[in-house]
Design a protein around this motif. Structure first.
Motif, PDB file in Angstrom:
ATOM      1  N   ASN A 349      36.888  39.470  42.450  1.00  0.00           N
ATOM      2  CA  ASN A 349      37.773  39.305  43.595  1.00  0.00           C
ATOM      3  C   ASN A 349      37.342  38.110  44.442  1.00  0.00           C
ATOM      4  O   ASN A 349      36.143  37.828  44.570  1.00  0.00           O
ATOM      5  CB  ASN A 349      37.753  40.565  44.480  1.00  0.00           C
ATOM      6  CG  ASN A 349      38.621  41.661  43.905  1.00  0.00           C
ATOM      7  OD1 ASN A 349      39.662  41.398  43.315  1.00  0.00           O
ATOM      8  ND2 ASN A 349      38.189  42.908  44.080  1.00  0.00           N
ATOM      9  N   MET A 350      38.318  37.419  45.012  1.00  0.00           N
ATOM     10  CA  MET A 350      38.101  36.278  45.923  1.00  0.00           C
ATOM     11  C   MET A 350      37.544  35.050  45.230  1.00  0.00           C
ATOM     12  O   MET A 350      37.203  34.071  45.883  1.00  0.00           O
ATOM     13  CB  MET A 350      37.176  36.666  47.093  1.00  0.00           C
ATOM     14  CG  MET A 350      37.662  37.836  47.914  1.00  0.00           C
ATOM     15  SD  MET A 350      36.614  38.178  49.341  1.00  0.00           S
ATOM     16  CE  MET A 350      35.044  38.569  48.559  1.00  0.00           C
ATOM     17  N   SER A 351      37.437  35.075  43.902  1.00  0.00           N
ATOM     18  CA  SER A 351      36.845  33.928  43.217  1.00  0.00           C
ATOM     19  C   SER A 351      37.831  32.788  43.006  1.00  0.00           C
ATOM     20  O   SER A 351      37.428  31.664  42.707  1.00  0.00           O
ATOM     21  CB  SER A 351      36.258  34.369  41.864  1.00  0.00           C
ATOM     22  OG  SER A 351      37.276  34.896  41.027  1.00  0.00           O
ATOM     23  N   GLY A 352      39.145  33.070  43.137  1.00  0.00           N
ATOM     24  CA  GLY A 352      40.128  32.004  43.029  1.00  0.00           C
ATOM     25  C   GLY A 352      41.218  32.221  42.003  1.00  0.00           C
ATOM     26  O   GLY A 352      42.091  31.359  41.827  1.00  0.00           O
ATOM     27  N   LYS A 353      41.224  33.374  41.323  1.00  0.00           N
ATOM     28  CA  LYS A 353      42.218  33.608  40.260  1.00  0.00           C
ATOM     29  C   LYS A 353      43.645  33.604  40.811  1.00  0.00           C
ATOM     30  O   LYS A 353      44.519  32.911  40.295  1.00  0.00           O
ATOM     31  CB  LYS A 353      41.943  34.947  39.563  1.00  0.00           C
ATOM     32  CG  LYS A 353      40.585  35.066  38.897  1.00  0.00           C
ATOM     33  CD  LYS A 353      40.464  36.317  38.054  1.00  0.00           C
ATOM     34  CE  LYS A 353      40.777  37.595  38.798  1.00  0.00           C
ATOM     35  NZ  LYS A 353      39.857  37.856  39.920  1.00  0.00           N
ATOM     36  N   SER A 459      45.541  37.262  34.373  1.00  0.00           N
ATOM     37  CA  SER A 459      44.155  37.459  34.826  1.00  0.00           C
ATOM     38  C   SER A 459      43.851  38.945  34.880  1.00  0.00           C
ATOM     39  O   SER A 459      44.747  39.787  34.969  1.00  0.00           O
ATOM     40  CB  SER A 459      43.959  36.844  36.212  1.00  0.00           C
ATOM     41  OG  SER A 459      44.542  37.652  37.218  1.00  0.00           O
ATOM     42  N   SER A 460      42.549  39.271  34.828  1.00  0.00           N
ATOM     43  CA  SER A 460      42.127  40.669  34.895  1.00  0.00           C
ATOM     44  C   SER A 460      40.644  40.748  35.217  1.00  0.00           C
ATOM     45  O   SER A 460      39.873  39.821  34.957  1.00  0.00           O
ATOM     46  CB  SER A 460      42.404  41.368  33.563  1.00  0.00           C
ATOM     47  OG  SER A 460      41.910  42.703  33.587  1.00  0.00           O
ATOM     48  N   HIS A 477      37.654  31.273  33.311  1.00  0.00           N
ATOM     49  CA  HIS A 477      37.145  32.181  34.335  1.00  0.00           C
ATOM     50  C   HIS A 477      36.866  31.442  35.641  1.00  0.00           C
ATOM     51  O   HIS A 477      36.751  30.213  35.674  1.00  0.00           O
ATOM     52  CB  HIS A 477      35.860  32.872  33.859  1.00  0.00           C
ATOM     53  CG  HIS A 477      34.664  31.964  33.819  1.00  0.00           C
ATOM     54  ND1 HIS A 477      34.400  31.116  32.757  1.00  0.00           N
ATOM     55  CD2 HIS A 477      33.649  31.765  34.714  1.00  0.00           C
ATOM     56  CE1 HIS A 477      33.292  30.444  32.991  1.00  0.00           C
ATOM     57  NE2 HIS A 477      32.803  30.827  34.171  1.00  0.00           N
ATOM     58  N   PHE A 478      36.764  32.252  36.697  1.00  0.00           N
ATOM     59  CA  PHE A 478      36.248  31.785  37.985  1.00  0.00           C
ATOM     60  C   PHE A 478      34.974  32.574  38.258  1.00  0.00           C
ATOM     61  O   PHE A 478      34.875  33.755  37.908  1.00  0.00           O
ATOM     62  CB  PHE A 478      37.262  32.038  39.110  1.00  0.00           C
ATOM     63  CG  PHE A 478      38.421  31.086  39.097  1.00  0.00           C
ATOM     64  CD1 PHE A 478      38.402  29.930  39.851  1.00  0.00           C
ATOM     65  CD2 PHE A 478      39.541  31.348  38.318  1.00  0.00           C
ATOM     66  CE1 PHE A 478      39.466  29.049  39.829  1.00  0.00           C
ATOM     67  CE2 PHE A 478      40.614  30.479  38.292  1.00  0.00           C
ATOM     68  CZ  PHE A 478      40.582  29.318  39.054  1.00  0.00           C
ATOM     69  N   ILE A 493      38.166  26.412  38.135  1.00  0.00           N
ATOM     70  CA  ILE A 493      38.377  27.115  36.879  1.00  0.00           C
ATOM     71  C   ILE A 493      37.486  26.522  35.794  1.00  0.00           C
ATOM     72  O   ILE A 493      37.277  25.307  35.736  1.00  0.00           O
ATOM     73  CB  ILE A 493      39.870  27.078  36.457  1.00  0.00           C
ATOM     74  CG1 ILE A 493      40.118  28.074  35.326  1.00  0.00           C
ATOM     75  CG2 ILE A 493      40.325  25.672  36.096  1.00  0.00           C
ATOM     76  CD1 ILE A 493      41.592  28.348  35.067  1.00  0.00           C
ATOM     77  N   LYS A 494      36.943  27.407  34.946  1.00  0.00           N
ATOM     78  CA  LYS A 494      36.005  26.980  33.899  1.00  0.00           C
ATOM     79  C   LYS A 494      36.410  27.616  32.573  1.00  0.00           C
ATOM     80  O   LYS A 494      36.971  28.714  32.554  1.00  0.00           O
ATOM     81  CB  LYS A 494      34.579  27.387  34.269  1.00  0.00           C
ATOM     82  CG  LYS A 494      34.136  26.924  35.657  1.00  0.00           C
ATOM     83  CD  LYS A 494      32.813  27.557  36.039  1.00  0.00           C
ATOM     84  CE  LYS A 494      32.423  27.199  37.468  1.00  0.00           C
ATOM     85  NZ  LYS A 494      33.299  27.863  38.461  1.00  0.00           N
TER      86      LYS A 494
END
Length: 532
Positions: A349-353, A459-460, A477-478, A493-494
């Motif tokens: 959560n909150m990572s940017g997805k 995303s999930s 992923h973020f 994003i990576k």
């Protein structure tokens, strides 16, 4: 003349000061959406209510809206709701905005005329060509009373005994006149706007702008010239001195006695019924000019890096450089490219997805509506965009979060059967239900969407899905890190699936009791063992 020049100068100074900047003003979306609500628009498709919610359409509109008139706002909002796959149509507005950027003096002159037009209001003229509109206020009593007034006036000159009856009819007609005016304010406002819009269109068409439909505009103006003549009989003019008060009072009494205003208003609406196409032509002429001006102002805003999108015939293609979300203060931009593959994004959560998905969605829509993107470059296939990002339950309709999510994603599954390319964006797929069924349903739906020419970006939190989706979905992923008991996100994003799990560490940072943290760590080991 000096007063006129002073007023013009003040208006031009005001429009110049707002050029290339967000216009901070109150926006009434009930009025702004009136044109979009007519049901007319692109034959391609209309964005769903869920997608409009996902892009925060009202906030996005406020960011890009630099129009001068209500017509301009309505056309801009209508355009935003109807992406197109007609590249040539997209280029028309862009070329006109280029023209305004290259000809600032002409632009300032047009802004002045549009500013003056909006002082009369322009939100209701759309009612004159809205589908299904009909005039329900026709009343033969107006003609009867007006004819009686004219007849008694003439007869009373010869038969003096009729004078008392004439006085009674005078007061009756005056009463009917003011009752009609009170009940017909919206209709009078609509015709007033029509008069001002026709007048402005006459001034703008004389500028010989680089637009293909000049002849059609002139024909439409000519057809509606009779409304301009009737308009002077509607409403109550504002007196400027004592003499004009007396003159206007006499004029108002005469209008009331002969019921000129109801008859003129009904005549205006009768003309409108026979000239809907002409009204729409003039409306779209004004709106397209204001839209192009708004886009030119947006392109001139140094606060927003922007580009012209490029469309490719390659399927499942999306490539962009330094794209960002325009509604976020100091946004982090991302670069990304995908072709012939679907995307599955993991991260906490909150990572940017969610922001990344909205960034893709907003720019994809703007590319196909305004021919404009918040990015350094944006290359894309043509899509119909569908999203499930910001889903909310509805307590008033007794609709749970999960049921709403089922409805939205079901619509995507159904749309995937249609022949055109789709862009499906799904955030935290099926997070509204239990773990086992969430994973099973998520996997089934994502595999079902893995076909045709559609592009899926989902995303999930469920890292377990990665194993099953490898091969059909490319993993991104973020991530975040913890430094000095602080959570740090980079929002970039990576490639690859996320490797770390930080939820329990975050709970420890938030001072959860040590026994809770210890027990959670033990349960994690148990769950991981069972997964393998």
């Amino acid at each position: 003349m000096g007063l006129f020049r002073s007023s013009r100068r003040k208006i031009q100074e005001k429009t110049a000061a707002s050029w290339g900047k967000i216009k901070e003003k109150r926006r009434n979306f009930d009025l702004i959406s009136r044109y979009a609500a007519t049901g007319t628009g692109s034959a391609f498709y209309r964005l769903t209510d869920q997608t409009l919610s996902d892009i925060d359409v009202e906030d996005l509109f406020a960011c890009i809206d630099r129009t001068e008139t209500g017509i301009g706002q309505q056309v801009l909002f209508h355009t935003l709701l109807h992406p197109t796959n007609d590249i040539e149509a997209l280029k028309v507005t862009h070329q006109l905005s280029d023209y305004f950027l290259s000809n600032p003096q002409i632009r300032k002159n047009i802004q002045y005329h549009l500013y003056r037009l909006e002082q009369s209001g322009t939100y209701f003229i759309v009612d004159l060509f809205a589908p299904g509109r009909e005039d329900k206020r026709k009343n033969p009593i107006y003609k009867t009373l007006a004819l009686a007034a004219a007849t008694l006036t003439v007869l009373s000159l010869f038969v003096h005994t009729l004078f008392s009856l004439l006085i009674i009819l005078f007061f009756v007609n005056i009463l009917v006149h003011f009752i009609h005016r009170n009940r017909s304010q919206n209709r009078i406002q609509t015709v007033s706007e029509a008069f001002s819009t026709i007048t402005t269109a006459q001034k703008l068409v004389a500028l010989d702008l680089p637009m293909e439909n000049q002849a059609a505009i002139k024909t439409a103006i000519q057809k509606l010239s009779s409304i301009n003549r009737l308009f002077r009989f509607l409403g109550a003019p504002t007196p400027s001195d004592d003499l004009s008060i007396i003159v206007l009072l006499i004029f108002e009494l005469l209008k009331g006695f002969f019921l000129v205003e109801p008859l003129a208003l009904n005549r205006c609406y009768k003309l409108a019924l026979h000239n809907e196409a002409a009204f729409k032509t003039i409306y779209q002429f004004i709106g397209s000019i204001d839209l192009a001006l708004s886009k030119a102002s947006l392109r001139s805003d140094s606060a927003y890096k922007n580009c012209i999108p490029e469309f490719t015939i390659e399927e499942k293609t999306l490539r962009f450089s330094n794209a960002y979300h325009p509604l976020i203060t100091d946004p982090v931009s991302n670069s990304f490219q995908v072709q012939q593959q679907h995307i599955f994004i993991t991260g906490s959560n909150m990572s940017g997805k969610s922001t990344f998905l909205r960034t893709v969605l907003i720019n994809s829509i703007l590319a196909q509506t305004l021919y404009f993107c918040f990015a350094e470059s944006f290359i894309t296939s043509m899509y119909k965009q569908y999203s499930a990002i910001k889903i909310a339950d509805n307590l008033f309709e007794n609709e749970s979060y999960f049921y709403k999510e089922l409805e939205v994603i079901r619509a995507m599954v159904q749309q995937s059967e249609a022949p055109f390319n789709h862009l499906f964006l799904i955030d935290e797929i099926y997070k509204g239900t239990n773990t086992t069924e969430r994973m099973a349903l998520s996997l089934a739906v994502l595999q079902y969407l893995n076909r045709n020419k559609d592009l899926v970006i989902a995303s999930s939190h469920d890292l377990e899905l990665v194993t099953f989706l490898k091969g059909s979905y490319k993993m991104y992923h973020f991530s975040e890190s913890i430094h000095n008991d602080q959570l740090v996100f980079d929002y970039h994003i990576k490639e690859g699936a996320v490797q770390s799990r930080n939820a329990i560490k975050l709970a420890a940072i938030e001072k959860y009791p040590p026994p809770v943290i210890q027990q959670a760590m033990e349960y994690t080991k148990l769950f991981v063992t069972k997964e393998h």
